[in-house]
Write an enzyme that holds these catalytic residues in place. Structure first.
Site, PDB file in Angstrom:
ATOM      1  CG  ASP A  78      -1.845  -0.712   1.098  1.00 43.79           C
ATOM      2  OD1 ASP A  78      -1.969  -1.582   0.178  1.00 43.79           O
ATOM      3  OD2 ASP A  78      -2.980  -0.609   2.596  1.00 43.79           O
ATOM      4  CG  HIS A 223       2.129  -0.080   4.466  1.00 43.83           C
ATOM      5  ND1 HIS A 223       1.757  -0.583   5.274  1.00 43.83           N
ATOM      6  CD2 HIS A 223       0.884   1.094   4.171  1.00 43.83           C
ATOM      7  CE1 HIS A 223       0.400  -0.422   5.555  1.00 43.83           C
ATOM      8  NE2 HIS A 223       0.065   0.389   4.711  1.00 43.83           N
TER       9      HIS A 223
END
Length: 253
Positions: A78, A223
């Site tokens: 992400d 991430h």
């Protein structure tokens, strides 16, 4: 989920997170979108075709049909693209031949189109992660929610030449309005099962230990944006081969 949001506010959120109303993207197809239309890309997802959600939002691969292999796990990444961490993540995934699903922020898609093209060209899936990554997405007006979700959808489609089939709410903050809006854009709402909280930078060893708890069917969250992601990169270098040795297979959604 609330903890995730708090951590992002404490320093893990993308620099571009802000509560401005995103400008409507141009409806004129981008050059690379037209090129992709002439040469359709193969769907990188494990089903290589349409998927349907058995619940909203999806938390693991068992919530999708057709079913994934029993030993499959999905790595989702992400808050990119990021000019430093995304190329490093792509190099790592290429080294271990692992497909992943990248949840992209619309503003960063517009600023870094070549990285988005590289993600798609490498055979990874793309996911809508809103235009500006507002952590209070459920509290926005219906129009603002439509702009955040639809705006990112269009930016990704125009830049990558492929429309995202999935949507992930920032911080895992969901509401009926959010899920209905994503569904109206033809996207499946995706959450996660394993969160190593790498956004909080707890250290490589902690991230590694948490991710090694993964089992078949799990969706893993990591991430490549929102801050220094060196610990994530280091942890995945250990986690990926360790899970593969356990017989687990990485798939894109």
């Amino acid at each position: 989920m609330a903890a995730a949001g708090a951590g992002l506010l404490a320093g893990g959120a993308p620099e571009l997170t802000r509560m401005t109303r995103p400008a409507a993207p141009s409806r004129k197809p981008a050059r690379h979108a037209l090129k992709a239309a002439r040469h359709p890309l193969r769907d990188p997802g494990y089903a290589h075709g349409p998927l349907h959600a058995l619940r909203r939002p999806v938390h693991n691969l068992h919530d999708l049909t057709p079913a994934a292999p029993a030993n499959a796990i999905a790595l989702t990444i992400d808050d990119g693209p990021h000019p430093r961490w995304t190329p490093m993540m792509l190099d790592l995934l290429a080294e271990f031949q692992v497909p992943a699903t990248f949840s992209l922020i619309g503003i960063q898609v517009t600023e870094l189109p070549k990285l988005v093209e590289r993600i798609v060209a490498a055979g990874h899936q793309v996911c809508d992660h809103t235009v500006t990554h507002p952590l209070n997405l459920p509290r926005l007006s219906a129009g603002e929610i439509r702009d955040e979700i639809g705006g990112a959808h269009d930016r990704i489609a125009h830049t990558a030449g492929v429309a995202p089939k999935f949507f992930r709410a920032p911080g895992g903050a969901w509401s009926a309005e959010i899920m209905d809006t994503a569904t109206a854009h033809g996207m499946i709402c995706v959450d996660w099962e394993v969160d190593p909280r790498d956004w909080a930078r707890p250290g490589r060893i902690t991230i590694t230990d948490r991710m090694l708890r993964a089992r078949g069917g799990d969706i893993l969250l990591c991430h490549d944006g929102g801050g220094d992601r060196s610990e994530t990169i280091q942890a995945l270098r250990t986690v990926i081969p360790a899970l593969q040795r356990r017989g687990l297979t990485f798939v894109a959604l």
